[in-house]
Scaffold this active site. Structure first.
Site, short mmCIF file in Angstrom:
data_model
loop_
_atom_site.label_atom_id
_atom_site.label_comp_id
_atom_site.label_asym_id
_atom_site.label_seq_id
_atom_site.Cartn_x
_atom_site.Cartn_y
_atom_site.Cartn_z
CE LYS A 153 -1.68 6.85 -3.17
NZ LYS A 153 -2.22 6.12 -2.24
CG ASP B 21 -8.92 5.02 2.02
OD1 ASP B 21 -8.63 5.43 3.04
OD2 ASP B 21 -8.16 4.26 1.20
CD GLU C 134 -4.84 3.68 -2.32
OE1 GLU C 134 -5.38 4.49 -1.87
OE2 GLU C 134 -3.69 3.94 -2.82
CG ASP D 244 -1.58 1.43 1.62
OD1 ASP D 244 -1.69 2.09 0.70
OD2 ASP D 244 -2.21 1.24 2.53
N1 LIG Z 1 -6.10 8.42 15.44
C1 LIG Z 1 -6.28 9.48 14.65
N2 LIG Z 1 -7.17 10.36 14.62
C2 LIG Z 1 -7.06 11.15 13.44
N3 LIG Z 1 -6.52 11.18 12.49
C3 LIG Z 1 -5.48 10.35 12.25
C4 LIG Z 1 -5.42 9.22 13.44
N4 LIG Z 1 -4.37 8.49 12.97
C5 LIG Z 1 -3.82 8.74 11.98
N5 LIG Z 1 -4.67 9.94 11.36
C6 LIG Z 1 -4.22 10.51 10.14
O1 LIG Z 1 -4.43 9.77 9.17
C7 LIG Z 1 -3.56 10.23 8.02
C8 LIG Z 1 -2.89 9.28 7.51
O2 LIG Z 1 -3.66 8.23 7.03
P1 LIG Z 1 -3.02 7.20 6.21
O3 LIG Z 1 -1.80 6.41 6.73
O4 LIG Z 1 -4.19 6.28 6.03
O5 LIG Z 1 -2.96 7.85 4.90
P2 LIG Z 1 -2.15 7.22 3.32
O6 LIG Z 1 -2.73 6.12 3.31
O7 LIG Z 1 -0.62 7.61 3.47
O8 LIG Z 1 -2.87 8.31 2.48
P3 LIG Z 1 -3.88 8.05 1.01
O9 LIG Z 1 -4.53 7.04 1.34
O10 LIG Z 1 -4.48 9.39 0.94
O11 LIG Z 1 -2.64 8.07 -0.09
C9 LIG Z 1 -2.91 11.38 8.60
O12 LIG Z 1 -3.27 12.54 8.19
C10 LIG Z 1 -2.98 11.36 10.19
O13 LIG Z 1 -2.87 12.43 10.76
MG LIG Z 2 -4.11 4.84 2.17
#
Ligand SMILES: Nc1ncnc2c1ncn2[C@@H]1O[C@H](COP(=O)(O)OP(=O)(O)OP(=O)(O)O)[C@@H](O)[C@H]1O
Ligand SMILES: [Mg+2]
Length: 542
Positions: A73, A196, A174, A11
């Site tokens: 990305k 998501d 995804e 991912d």
């Molecule tokens: N407990 C929480 N409460 C609120 N927000 C959170 C929490 N934990 C993580 N986040 C937020 O989630 C986001 C990251 O999410 P994730 O890792 O799913 O993104 P990603 O997969 O990298 O992004 P995308 O799917 O958009 O490409 C960040 O903005 C982070 O601040």
């Molecule tokens: Mg993601």
């Protein structure tokens, strides 16, 4: 089984990247960085010229912002000359430049890197980590991408995988991967909605699960709605409060801004678990040689009020996606939450209100996309244990001379598919070639869509049948009927067409005029509103 080549699921997120592998039919995340399960999607060059990936790269974001690449990305697979890249140029601290092939590229230590190269550094790191952890070479991968990715973005991710030394067996959407992690081998018959909300993007897909058949009914999203927008609201609030107390504008100091950004995100995450926090940043500034500390309390209610409209927007998108297929909210059996930002209590509460049922617990919001990609990877080697019927998230068509797009493939069509039509005559009568500029996107206007490339066929082919084929990875192949049988044709060029260049220039001029008008209007000089717009321009789309 033992000598089967090992394959992993990846991912590749805007903020975080995860990798998973399947053993005895059970998918598990491979620890990737400093004992964590996630690897920050950050690539950097240290002061000493070393290439850094993951947590170590993220650590130097404050001190070495020009050489720290994050959020790439959003850029991968995009043309430099495009509206999205024009917008993003102002948002990132690193330089975005035009690669020789016209794609957007970035610089690190003064050298130009293509975006597939940048992603390949992350993927290479994952490969090494997974090989060490699992013991033995891993040459194959399934990589997930947002459902709304265009053909060029998908191709670019494949390219990144190849550069990292992987044979990329499949690109998977995804939300579809998340659905797999939820429903694989559970013998379900359900309609589910995958919600998501990640770091940078919001994606929603509705699927029908029947046993191990996963059929995507509808999909949609917003490429610019994610956790970072929530952080920015908190940043705005902090800046305004600090301004009210001290009349100091911290938005002028990049280091202070970076510290506030980190603290805003941390506060937001803490407020998921506890009702109040204090954002505490000692020595944020200096005034007359004396240190100024920042200490601002924030409650969950404050946060909810600051971000309510963002959460509301996600539900507008859900409703739109459902309406496109005439699906009623009450028909949805389960709502699956994916993405870190979906942990926010307000999101969960609004899901309950909106759909009349709580979101499904038991699917890990951070891990399920990688786990699903690994499950798919594992099943590719076996006899059709999983059937994915995915859908196209954005229409594909070709440009007309008036700057509009004639659609060939409609949104939400099930893939793989073939659409046939008759080749039009050349734009200029008498020209030796028929040229078709291919675009993908939701808009009827060429300039708001992504340019995929130009097809070129001899003029005598006019009137012959042409096929647009989308394979199961949502990659486009074009075939033209010829006297000797159908022939596959590649895109002749990806150089930005003249018509698009003109349209982009016109749009840029319009925008400049608007900016000039609003700069000279009195409201933009009011106190406070200046700060707000600064946060937007510096950090909006990290
Ligand atoms: N407990 C929480 N409460 C609120 N927000 C959170 C929490 N934990 C993580 N986040 C937020 O989630 C986001 C990251 O999410 P994730 O890792 O799913 O993104 P990603 O997969 O990298 O992004 P995308 O799917 O958009 O490409 C960040 O903005 C982070 O601040
Ligand atoms: Mg993601």
């Amino acid at each position: 089984m033992a000598d089967r080549p090992r394959i992993i699921g990846i991912d590749l997120g805007t903020t975080n990247t995860l990798v998973a592998s399947v053993k005895n039919r059970i998918p598990k995340i491979v620890p990737t960085d400093r004992g964590n399960l996630i690897l920050p999607s950050v690539v950097a060059l240290s002061g000493k010229g070393e290439l850094l990936v993951g947590g170590v790269a993220k650590d130097q974001m404050v001190t070495n912002p020009k050489n720290t690449l994050y959020g790439t990305k959003r850029l991968i697979g995009r043309k430099y000359q495009s509206r999205v890249v024009d917008d993003l140029k102002g948002y990132f601290k690193y330089d975005i430049v035009e690669a020789p092939d016209g794609d957007a590229a970035v610089t690190l230590g003064g050298r130009i890197y293509t975006l597939p190269e940048v992603s390949s550094f992350i993927l290479k790191q994952l490969k090494t980590i997974a090989e060490q952890f699992l013991g033995g070479p891993i040459d194959e991968a399934v990589i997930s991408v947002p459902a709304y990715y265009t053909d060029s973005q998908r191709q670019a991710v494949k390219e990144a995988g190849k550069l990292a030394g992987f044979n990329v067996k499949r690109i998977v959407n995804e939300p579809t991967a998340a659905a797999l992690a939820y429903g694989f081998n559970r013998g379900l018959d359900q309609k589910i909605l995958v919600y998501d909300l990640g770091g940078g993007t919001f994606d929603v897909s509705v699927l029908h699960l029947t046993g191990n058949v996963f059929e995507v009914l509808a999909t949609g999203g917003d490429t610019f709605l994610g956790g970072v927008d929530f952080d920015n609201r908190v940043m705005d609030y902090v800046l305004e409060k600090f301004w009210e107390e001290t009349k100091v504008d911290l938005s002028q100091s990049p280091i202070a801004m970076q510290r506030i950004k980190n603290a805003a995100e941390a506060a937001k995450i803490d407020l998921t678990l506890i009702p109040n926090v204090v954002i505490d940043l000692p020595y944020i500034e200096e005034r007359k040689g004396k240190p100024l500390d920042l200490r601002i309390p924030l409650t969950r209610e404050n946060l909810n009020a600051l971000t309510m409209d963002l959460v509301d927007r996600t539900f507008e998108i859900c409703d739109r996606v459902l309406a496109e297929k005439g699906i009623n909210r009450s028909e949805i059996d389960e709502i699956i939450l994916v993405g870190g930002q979906s942990r926010m209590p307000l999101v969960q509460q609004r899901i309950q209100e909106h759909f009349g049922k709580p979101p499904r617990k038991g699917v890990h919001p951070d891990e399920c996309v990688a786990l699903g990609a690994a499950l798919l990877a594992d099943s590719l080697g076996t006899i059709d244990s999983v059937t994915l019927l995915d859908a196209v998230s954005m229409p594909i068509g070709y440009a007309l001379p008036n700057g509009r797009v004639r659609r060939v493939i409609e949104k939400n069509s099930i893939i793989p598919l073939v659409k046939s039509f008759r080749l039009p005559p050349p734009k200029d009568p008498g020209a030796p070639f028929i040229e078709m500029d291919i675009f993908q996107g939701d808009s009827d206007l060429m300039v708001d869509n992504e340019y995929l490339g130009t097809l070129r066929v001899p003029a005598e082919s006019a009137g012959r049948k042409i096929d647009f084929r989308l394979n199961e990875e949502c990659l486009l192949q074009v075939m033209v009927e010829e006297p000797g049988g159908p022939r596959r044709i590649e895109l002749a060029t990806r150089d930005t067409p003249e018509l698009l260049k003109k349209e982009l220039a016109r749009v840029a001029e319009e925008r400049a005029q608007k900016a000039e008008q609003s700069a000279s209007s009195p409201s933009s000089h009011q106190e406070g509103s200046g700060l707000f717009s600064k946060v937007k321009s510096i950090f909006r789309r990290g």
